[in-house]
Design a protein around this motif. Structure first.
Motif, PDB file in Angstrom:
ATOM      1  N   GLY A   1      11.264   3.037  -1.880  1.00  0.00           N
ATOM      2  CA  GLY A   1      10.076   2.201  -1.953  1.00  0.00           C
ATOM      3  C   GLY A   1      10.332   0.713  -1.887  1.00  0.00           C
ATOM      4  N   TRP A   2      11.595   0.261  -2.065  1.00  0.00           N
ATOM      5  CA  TRP A   2      11.870  -1.171  -1.911  1.00  0.00           C
ATOM      6  C   TRP A   2      11.661  -1.613  -0.463  1.00  0.00           C
ATOM      7  N   HIS A   3      11.567  -0.636   0.468  1.00  0.00           N
ATOM      8  CA  HIS A   3      11.274  -0.946   1.866  1.00  0.00           C
ATOM      9  C   HIS A   3       9.786  -0.858   2.190  1.00  0.00           C
ATOM     10  N   TYR A   4       8.983  -0.323   1.280  1.00  0.00           N
ATOM     11  CA  TYR A   4       7.588  -0.041   1.624  1.00  0.00           C
ATOM     12  C   TYR A   4       6.773  -1.318   1.749  1.00  0.00           C
ATOM     13  N   ARG A   5       6.270  -1.565   2.954  1.00  0.00           N
ATOM     14  CA  ARG A   5       5.365  -2.677   3.234  1.00  0.00           C
ATOM     15  C   ARG A   5       4.145  -2.094   3.925  1.00  0.00           C
ATOM     16  N   PRO A   6       3.013  -2.025   3.258  1.00  0.00           N
ATOM     17  CA  PRO A   6       1.830  -1.392   3.854  1.00  0.00           C
ATOM     18  C   PRO A   6       1.495  -1.989   5.217  1.00  0.00           C
ATOM     19  N   ARG A   7       1.373  -1.131   6.213  1.00  0.00           N
ATOM     20  CA  ARG A   7       1.008  -1.581   7.556  1.00  0.00           C
ATOM     21  C   ARG A   7      -0.456  -1.329   7.856  1.00  0.00           C
ATOM     22  N   CYS A   8      -1.034  -0.362   7.152  1.00  0.00           N
ATOM     23  CA  CYS A   8      -2.443  -0.033   7.373  1.00  0.00           C
ATOM     24  C   CYS A   8      -3.324  -0.956   6.529  1.00  0.00           C
ATOM     25  N   ARG A   9      -4.468  -1.314   7.076  1.00  0.00           N
ATOM     26  CA  ARG A   9      -5.377  -2.204   6.352  1.00  0.00           C
ATOM     27  C   ARG A   9      -6.091  -1.494   5.217  1.00  0.00           C
ATOM     28  N   ARG A  10      -6.365  -0.185   5.397  1.00  0.00           N
ATOM     29  CA  ARG A  10      -7.234   0.509   4.449  1.00  0.00           C
ATOM     30  C   ARG A  10      -6.623   1.808   3.916  1.00  0.00           C
TER      31      ARG A  10
ATOM     32  N   ALA B   1      -7.097  -5.185   2.361  1.00  0.00           N
ATOM     33  CA  ALA B   1      -6.534  -4.551   1.171  1.00  0.00           C
ATOM     34  C   ALA B   1      -5.037  -4.314   1.339  1.00  0.00           C
ATOM     35  N   GLY B   2      -4.612  -3.938   2.555  1.00  0.00           N
ATOM     36  CA  GLY B   2      -3.191  -3.707   2.805  1.00  0.00           C
ATOM     37  C   GLY B   2      -2.369  -4.963   2.597  1.00  0.00           C
ATOM     38  N   TYR B   3      -2.885  -6.105   3.065  1.00  0.00           N
ATOM     39  CA  TYR B   3      -2.173  -7.377   2.899  1.00  0.00           C
ATOM     40  C   TYR B   3      -2.063  -7.742   1.421  1.00  0.00           C
ATOM     41  N   ILE B   4      -3.146  -7.603   0.695  1.00  0.00           N
ATOM     42  CA  ILE B   4      -3.138  -7.940  -0.736  1.00  0.00           C
ATOM     43  C   ILE B   4      -2.228  -6.990  -1.509  1.00  0.00           C
ATOM     44  N   TYR B   5      -2.306  -5.712  -1.190  1.00  0.00           N
ATOM     45  CA  TYR B   5      -1.472  -4.712  -1.873  1.00  0.00           C
ATOM     46  C   TYR B   5       0.007  -4.997  -1.649  1.00  0.00           C
ATOM     47  N   ASP B   6       0.355  -5.388  -0.433  1.00  0.00           N
ATOM     48  CA  ASP B   6       1.741  -5.725  -0.125  1.00  0.00           C
ATOM     49  C   ASP B   6       2.229  -6.838  -1.044  1.00  0.00           C
ATOM     50  N   SER B   7       1.397  -7.840  -1.251  1.00  0.00           N
ATOM     51  CA  SER B   7       1.768  -8.952  -2.122  1.00  0.00           C
ATOM     52  C   SER B   7       1.882  -8.498  -3.576  1.00  0.00           C
ATOM     53  N   LEU B   8       0.967  -7.649  -4.021  1.00  0.00           N
ATOM     54  CA  LEU B   8       0.980  -7.191  -5.411  1.00  0.00           C
ATOM     55  C   LEU B   8       2.175  -6.294  -5.716  1.00  0.00           C
ATOM     56  N   LEU B   9       2.712  -5.627  -4.703  1.00  0.00           N
ATOM     57  CA  LEU B   9       3.827  -4.704  -4.891  1.00  0.00           C
ATOM     58  C   LEU B   9       5.182  -5.399  -5.034  1.00  0.00           C
ATOM     59  N   LYS B  10       5.217  -6.713  -4.898  1.00  0.00           N
ATOM     60  CA  LYS B  10       6.502  -7.425  -4.911  1.00  0.00           C
ATOM     61  C   LYS B  10       7.301  -7.142  -6.177  1.00  0.00           C
ATOM     62  N   SER B  11       6.644  -7.119  -7.330  1.00  0.00           N
ATOM     63  CA  SER B  11       7.374  -6.911  -8.591  1.00  0.00           C
ATOM     64  C   SER B  11       7.991  -5.520  -8.646  1.00  0.00           C
ATOM     65  N   ILE B  12       7.279  -4.511  -8.131  1.00  0.00           N
ATOM     66  CA  ILE B  12       7.824  -3.152  -8.113  1.00  0.00           C
ATOM     67  C   ILE B  12       8.994  -3.072  -7.149  1.00  0.00           C
ATOM     68  N   ARG B  13       8.873  -3.701  -5.984  1.00  0.00           N
ATOM     69  CA  ARG B  13       9.976  -3.670  -5.015  1.00  0.00           C
ATOM     70  C   ARG B  13      11.225  -4.336  -5.589  1.00  0.00           C
ATOM     71  N   LEU B  14      11.043  -5.452  -6.289  1.00  0.00           N
ATOM     72  CA  LEU B  14      12.190  -6.134  -6.898  1.00  0.00           C
ATOM     73  C   LEU B  14      12.848  -5.255  -7.953  1.00  0.00           C
ATOM     74  N   ASP B  15      12.036  -4.573  -8.749  1.00  0.00           N
ATOM     75  CA  ASP B  15      12.581  -3.690  -9.768  1.00  0.00           C
ATOM     76  C   ASP B  15      13.361  -2.548  -9.123  1.00  0.00           C
ATOM     77  N   LEU B  16      12.824  -1.969  -8.052  1.00  0.00           N
ATOM     78  CA  LEU B  16      13.522  -0.880  -7.372  1.00  0.00           C
ATOM     79  C   LEU B  16      14.813  -1.353  -6.719  1.00  0.00           C
ATOM     80  N   GLN B  17      14.816  -2.577  -6.206  1.00  0.00           N
ATOM     81  CA  GLN B  17      16.053  -3.127  -5.643  1.00  0.00           C
ATOM     82  C   GLN B  17      17.120  -3.244  -6.726  1.00  0.00           C
ATOM     83  N   LEU B  18      16.718  -3.705  -7.905  1.00  0.00           N
ATOM     84  CA  LEU B  18      17.665  -3.811  -9.017  1.00  0.00           C
ATOM     85  C   LEU B  18      18.189  -2.428  -9.398  1.00  0.00           C
ATOM     86  N   CYS B  19      17.292  -1.448  -9.440  1.00  0.00           N
ATOM     87  CA  CYS B  19      17.704  -0.083  -9.769  1.00  0.00           C
ATOM     88  C   CYS B  19      18.654   0.470  -8.705  1.00  0.00           C
ATOM     89  N   ARG B  20      18.377   0.168  -7.439  1.00  0.00           N
ATOM     90  CA  ARG B  20      19.238   0.663  -6.351  1.00  0.00           C
ATOM     91  C   ARG B  20      20.635   0.061  -6.456  1.00  0.00           C
TER      92      ARG B  20
END
Length: 238
Positions: free
Chosen positions: A116-125, A168-187
């Motif tokens: 999931g550290w790679h997940y960047r939503p591409r779909c708008r909805r 929504a996809g653009y906003i969600y991508d921005s909101l997911l930054k903290s989770i992606r950073l945490d997963l990178q640390l875990c990886r």
């Protein structure tokens, strides 16, 4: 299109687990991969209850566990490797080695969504959450925190998209930054820990790290928050 008829919606949150059909049908998130866990129950021997145990590197990057409970012992194996799976005989062999018994009940296997550290939503909805977005932790395999939190963030992104001139996809991508950073640390932690388990064991059993992890996990914090909030933990109350 479903067997119950046609369903229509303005947005779709794919929270349908590691085998997510929403992810497959939408073609979103190609870097997804799966870890795997197998678990079962064994009757507890009240005369000789086992101690709680984690056995790291039982098979590849992962661990085996024993959790004694009121009337049974939870026993299982976990790996974050996309090429390894466990079969019943693997868990039976682990039970025999740890407890000298093989009477496992309620056996079940669980694929775990990772990458999931790679997940960047591409779909708008269409937004993916939890295991569908690969948000399970590759160090310990824990995914419940990120499943709940990402679902909340997906809902927030949809609400904000109706008041902002952003999808929504653009906003969600921005909101997911903290989770992606945490997963990178875990990886990164998993790569280091499972390659050098002796050093990793020394780090885990050192008092500052042990106390921080125990208190942080008891507070429900993910690993990234424990790491960045290390200096605050002694002053945080439950």
């Amino acid at each position: 299109q479903t067997g119950a008829g046609t369903l229509r919606s303005g947005f779709l949150i794919g929270a349908d687990g590691a085998q997510s059909r929403v992810r497959r049908l939408s073609g979103d998130f190609e870097n997804y991969y799966q870890g795997f866990a197998i678990e079962g129950r064994m009757p507890l021997d009240p005369e000789n209850p086992p101690r709680m145990a984690f056995d790291f590197n039982v098979s590849g990057p992962g661990y085996g566990w024993l959790f004694p409970k009121d009337d049974h012992v939870s026993i299982g194996l976990f790996t974050s490797s996309p090429t390894l799976t466990f079969k019943k005989q693997d868990l039976v062999a682990y039970a025999r080695r740890k407890l000298g018994r093989m009477d496992i009940e309620n056996l079940s296997g669980h694929p775990l969504g990772m990458g999931g550290w790679h997940y960047r939503p591409r779909c708008r909805r269409i937004l993916l959450a939890g295991d569908a977005a690969g948000l399970a932790d590759p160090l310990l395999g824990e995914g419940l925190y990120n499943a709940v939190y990402s679902g909340q963030l997906a809902g927030r992104a949809i609400i904000l998209s109706e008041s902002q001139k952003k999808t929504a996809g653009y906003i969600y991508d921005s909101l997911l930054k903290s989770i992606r950073l945490d997963l990178q640390l875990c990886r990164l932690s998993a790569l280091w820990f499972y390659r050098m388990p002796t050093l990793g064991h020394w780090a885990l059993t050192s008092k500052p790290v042990e106390n921080a992890l125990m208190k942080g996990f008891a507070l429900g914090w993910p690993l990234g928050k424990i790491g960045t909030g290390f200096y605050r933990l002694p002053f945080v109350t439950y």
